[in-house]
Design a protein around this motif. Structure first.
Motif, PDB file in Angstrom:
ATOM      1  N   HIS A 200       0.704  -1.226  -0.049  1.00 62.47           N
ATOM      2  CA  HIS A 200      -0.030   0.008   0.127  1.00 62.47           C
ATOM      3  C   HIS A 200       0.770   1.192   0.121  1.00 62.47           C
ATOM      4  CE1 HIS A 200      -3.395  -2.471   1.105  1.00 62.47           C
ATOM      5  NE2 HIS A 200      -2.513  -2.887   1.988  1.00 62.47           N
ATOM      6  N   SER A 201       0.294   2.094  -0.694  1.00 64.15           N
ATOM      7  CA  SER A 201       1.320   3.527  -0.864  1.00 64.15           C
ATOM      8  C   SER A 201       0.305   4.610  -0.150  1.00 64.15           C
ATOM      9  CB  SER A 201       1.864   3.859  -1.971  1.00 64.15           C
ATOM     10  OG  SER A 201       2.547   4.973  -2.099  1.00 64.15           O
ATOM     11  N   PRO A 202       0.615   5.381   0.753  1.00 66.12           N
ATOM     12  CA  PRO A 202      -0.101   6.434   1.399  1.00 66.12           C
ATOM     13  C   PRO A 202      -0.430   7.652   0.247  1.00 66.12           C
ATOM     14  CG  PRO A 202       1.798   6.461   2.491  1.00 66.12           C
ATOM     15  CD  PRO A 202       1.947   5.382   1.570  1.00 66.12           C
ATOM     16  N   ALA A 203       0.523   7.952  -0.463  1.00 64.03           N
ATOM     17  CA  ALA A 203       0.703   9.092  -1.332  1.00 64.03           C
ATOM     18  C   ALA A 203      -0.681   9.117  -2.328  1.00 64.03           C
ATOM     19  CB  ALA A 203       1.948   8.990  -2.132  1.00 64.03           C
ATOM     20  N   ALA A 204      -1.395  10.384  -2.598  1.00 59.91           N
ATOM     21  CA  ALA A 204      -2.485  10.353  -3.712  1.00 59.91           C
ATOM     22  C   ALA A 204      -1.916  10.994  -4.862  1.00 59.91           C
ATOM     23  CB  ALA A 204      -3.471  11.078  -2.726  1.00 59.91           C
ATOM     24  N   ALA A 205      -2.375  10.404  -5.850  1.00 62.27           N
ATOM     25  CA  ALA A 205      -2.231  11.277  -7.049  1.00 62.27           C
ATOM     26  C   ALA A 205      -3.399  11.817  -7.606  1.00 62.27           C
ATOM     27  CB  ALA A 205      -1.864  10.283  -8.254  1.00 62.27           C
ATOM     28  N   PRO A 206      -3.536  13.104  -7.797  1.00 58.47           N
ATOM     29  CA  PRO A 206      -4.416  13.812  -8.127  1.00 58.47           C
ATOM     30  C   PRO A 206      -5.384  13.273  -9.149  1.00 58.47           C
ATOM     31  CG  PRO A 206      -3.098  15.312  -7.666  1.00 58.47           C
ATOM     32  CD  PRO A 206      -2.436  14.134  -7.740  1.00 58.47           C
ATOM     33  N   GLY A 207      -6.745  13.012  -8.953  1.00 60.76           N
ATOM     34  CA  GLY A 207      -7.490  12.598  -9.972  1.00 60.76           C
ATOM     35  C   GLY A 207      -7.370  11.003 -10.544  1.00 60.76           C
ATOM     36  N   ALA A 208      -6.595  10.403  -9.721  1.00 58.72           N
ATOM     37  CA  ALA A 208      -6.128   8.861 -10.050  1.00 58.72           C
ATOM     38  C   ALA A 208      -7.374   7.997  -9.633  1.00 58.72           C
ATOM     39  CB  ALA A 208      -5.103   8.261  -9.214  1.00 58.72           C
ATOM     40  N   GLN A 209      -8.239   8.444  -8.668  1.00 58.89           N
ATOM     41  CA  GLN A 209      -9.405   7.582  -8.039  1.00 58.89           C
ATOM     42  C   GLN A 209     -10.339   9.014  -7.571  1.00 58.89           C
ATOM     43  OE1 GLN A 209      -7.072   5.291  -5.081  1.00 58.89           O
ATOM     44  NE2 GLN A 209      -7.856   3.474  -6.478  1.00 58.89           N
ATOM     45  N   GLU A 210     -10.969   8.414  -6.697  1.00 61.35           N
ATOM     46  CA  GLU A 210     -12.062   9.365  -6.093  1.00 61.35           C
ATOM     47  C   GLU A 210     -11.254  10.644  -5.459  1.00 61.35           C
ATOM     48  OE1 GLU A 210     -15.020   9.439  -6.656  1.00 61.35           O
ATOM     49  OE2 GLU A 210     -14.701   7.616  -7.742  1.00 61.35           O
ATOM     50  N   PRO A 211     -11.606  11.749  -5.466  1.00 63.84           N
ATOM     51  CA  PRO A 211     -10.744  12.821  -4.904  1.00 63.84           C
ATOM     52  C   PRO A 211     -10.250  12.350  -3.496  1.00 63.84           C
ATOM     53  CG  PRO A 211     -12.423  13.864  -6.117  1.00 63.84           C
ATOM     54  CD  PRO A 211     -12.963  12.428  -6.066  1.00 63.84           C
ATOM     55  N   GLY A 212      -9.255  12.826  -3.079  1.00 55.26           N
ATOM     56  CA  GLY A 212      -8.766  12.306  -1.729  1.00 55.26           C
ATOM     57  C   GLY A 212      -8.390  10.964  -1.449  1.00 55.26           C
TER      58      GLY A 212
ATOM     59  N   GLN B 130       7.948  -7.665 -16.238  1.00 57.04           N
ATOM     60  CA  GLN B 130       7.600  -7.635 -17.792  1.00 57.04           C
ATOM     61  C   GLN B 130       7.174  -6.329 -18.487  1.00 57.04           C
ATOM     62  OE1 GLN B 130       5.532 -11.264 -18.163  1.00 57.04           O
ATOM     63  NE2 GLN B 130       7.574 -12.269 -18.953  1.00 57.04           N
ATOM     64  N   HIS B 131       6.008  -5.644 -17.716  1.00 57.31           N
ATOM     65  CA  HIS B 131       5.137  -4.705 -18.379  1.00 57.31           C
ATOM     66  C   HIS B 131       4.534  -3.963 -17.462  1.00 57.31           C
ATOM     67  CE1 HIS B 131       3.008  -2.962 -21.635  1.00 57.31           C
ATOM     68  NE2 HIS B 131       2.059  -3.175 -21.115  1.00 57.31           N
ATOM     69  N   THR B 132       4.609  -2.524 -17.840  1.00 55.13           N
ATOM     70  CA  THR B 132       3.709  -1.684 -16.875  1.00 55.13           C
ATOM     71  C   THR B 132       2.969  -0.842 -17.966  1.00 55.13           C
ATOM     72  OG1 THR B 132       5.669  -1.416 -15.365  1.00 55.13           O
ATOM     73  CG2 THR B 132       3.922   0.189 -15.094  1.00 55.13           C
ATOM     74  N   GLU B 133       1.562  -0.889 -17.688  1.00 49.56           N
ATOM     75  CA  GLU B 133       0.626  -0.116 -18.263  1.00 49.56           C
ATOM     76  C   GLU B 133      -0.374   0.784 -17.489  1.00 49.56           C
ATOM     77  OE1 GLU B 133      -2.463  -1.031 -21.966  1.00 49.56           O
ATOM     78  OE2 GLU B 133      -0.801  -2.508 -21.434  1.00 49.56           O
ATOM     79  N   VAL B 134      -0.435   2.159 -17.849  1.00 51.33           N
ATOM     80  CA  VAL B 134      -1.234   2.926 -17.223  1.00 51.33           C
ATOM     81  C   VAL B 134      -2.204   3.440 -18.395  1.00 51.33           C
ATOM     82  CG1 VAL B 134      -1.471   5.121 -16.120  1.00 51.33           C
ATOM     83  CG2 VAL B 134       0.196   3.570 -15.441  1.00 51.33           C
ATOM     84  N   PRO B 135      -3.492   3.403 -18.381  1.00 50.87           N
ATOM     85  CA  PRO B 135      -4.271   3.986 -19.341  1.00 50.87           C
ATOM     86  C   PRO B 135      -3.871   5.317 -19.582  1.00 50.87           C
ATOM     87  CG  PRO B 135      -5.593   2.938 -17.887  1.00 50.87           C
ATOM     88  CD  PRO B 135      -4.441   3.025 -17.103  1.00 50.87           C
ATOM     89  N   ASP B 136      -4.212   5.960 -20.933  1.00 55.90           N
ATOM     90  CA  ASP B 136      -3.645   7.366 -21.307  1.00 55.90           C
ATOM     91  C   ASP B 136      -4.244   8.312 -20.439  1.00 55.90           C
ATOM     92  OD1 ASP B 136      -2.186   6.212 -23.572  1.00 55.90           O
ATOM     93  OD2 ASP B 136      -3.749   6.573 -24.776  1.00 55.90           O
ATOM     94  N   ALA B 137      -5.414   8.208 -19.855  1.00 57.81           N
ATOM     95  CA  ALA B 137      -5.989   9.274 -19.355  1.00 57.81           C
ATOM     96  C   ALA B 137      -5.341   9.470 -17.937  1.00 57.81           C
ATOM     97  CB  ALA B 137      -7.733   9.018 -19.060  1.00 57.81           C
TER      98      ALA B 137
ATOM     99  N   LEU C 252      -8.591   2.291 -10.866  1.00 56.48           N
ATOM    100  CA  LEU C 252      -8.577   3.796 -11.329  1.00 56.48           C
ATOM    101  C   LEU C 252      -9.972   4.157 -11.523  1.00 56.48           C
ATOM    102  CD1 LEU C 252      -5.785   3.864 -13.720  1.00 56.48           C
ATOM    103  CD2 LEU C 252      -5.849   4.805 -11.490  1.00 56.48           C
ATOM    104  N   ASN C 253     -10.767   5.319 -10.977  1.00 56.96           N
ATOM    105  CA  ASN C 253     -11.905   5.736 -11.397  1.00 56.96           C
ATOM    106  C   ASN C 253     -12.899   4.574 -11.014  1.00 56.96           C
ATOM    107  OD1 ASN C 253     -13.895   7.449 -12.293  1.00 56.96           O
ATOM    108  ND2 ASN C 253     -13.764   7.165 -14.194  1.00 56.96           N
ATOM    109  N   GLY C 254     -12.795   4.087  -9.713  1.00 63.35           N
ATOM    110  CA  GLY C 254     -13.556   2.940  -9.156  1.00 63.35           C
ATOM    111  C   GLY C 254     -13.154   1.804  -9.556  1.00 63.35           C
ATOM    112  N   CYS C 255     -13.704   0.989 -10.567  1.00 65.51           N
ATOM    113  CA  CYS C 255     -13.170  -0.376 -10.858  1.00 65.51           C
ATOM    114  C   CYS C 255     -13.210  -0.568 -12.511  1.00 65.51           C
ATOM    115  CB  CYS C 255     -13.972  -1.355 -10.391  1.00 65.51           C
ATOM    116  SG  CYS C 255     -14.222  -1.607  -8.575  1.00 65.51           S
ATOM    117  N   HIS C 256     -13.357   0.621 -13.079  1.00 63.50           N
ATOM    118  CA  HIS C 256     -13.739   0.579 -14.500  1.00 63.50           C
ATOM    119  C   HIS C 256     -12.252   0.421 -15.257  1.00 63.50           C
ATOM    120  CE1 HIS C 256     -17.886   1.281 -14.043  1.00 63.50           C
ATOM    121  NE2 HIS C 256     -17.842   2.472 -13.433  1.00 63.50           N
ATOM    122  N   ASP C 257     -11.272   1.371 -14.820  1.00 65.90           N
ATOM    123  CA  ASP C 257      -9.873   1.241 -15.354  1.00 65.90           C
ATOM    124  C   ASP C 257      -9.138   0.893 -14.454  1.00 65.90           C
ATOM    125  OD1 ASP C 257     -10.797   2.646 -17.906  1.00 65.90           O
ATOM    126  OD2 ASP C 257     -10.763   4.595 -16.787  1.00 65.90           O
TER     127      ASP C 257
END
Length: 112
Positions: free
Chosen positions: A3-15, A55-62, A33-38
């Motif tokens: 677990h990581s305590p740092a938040a990325a703005p807009g990564a999930q629900e605010p806060g 092997q591979h790291t992938e983050v959706p473009d948005a 991300l964004n609930g369970c959709h992404d």
């Protein structure tokens, strides 16, 4: 599970902090991300009894540019350290992360 305590703005629900989940059966680390959709994902495979290939790291473009991949990379490398494994770095992003974070506990576990 890491677990990581740092938040990325807009990564999930605010806060909400970024939470990296480790699915050992599927051999992947994920951030929902964004609930369970992404989701962002880091995939690995065992290539020996005590060696994993990150092997591979992938983050959706948005969601790119928000530090999400860093959380995945840290969780995967911490897993390698905690389980006393060796790591082969196929993923270019993980290679970059290690260069930017050359911690001895990571470096001593890298396979050429």
């Amino acid at each position: 599970m890491a677990h990581s305590p740092a938040a990325a703005p807009g990564a999930q629900e605010p806060g909400c902090p970024i939470r990296v989940e480790h699915d050992r059966r599927r051999r992947q680390f994920t951030v929902r991300l964004n609930g369970c959709h992404d989701r962002a994902v880091l995939l690995y495979e065992y290539v020996g009894k005590r060696t994993v290939d990150l092997q591979h790291t992938e983050v959706p473009d948005a969601y790119r540019g928000r530090g999400i991949a860093k959380h995945l990379a840290k969780a995967a490398l911490d897993f390698v350290v905690e389980e006393d494994l060796k790591a082969h770095l196929t993923c270019w992003y993980i290679q970059k992360y290690v260069k930017e974070n050359p911690l001895p506990q990571y470096l001593e576990r890298l396979q050429p």
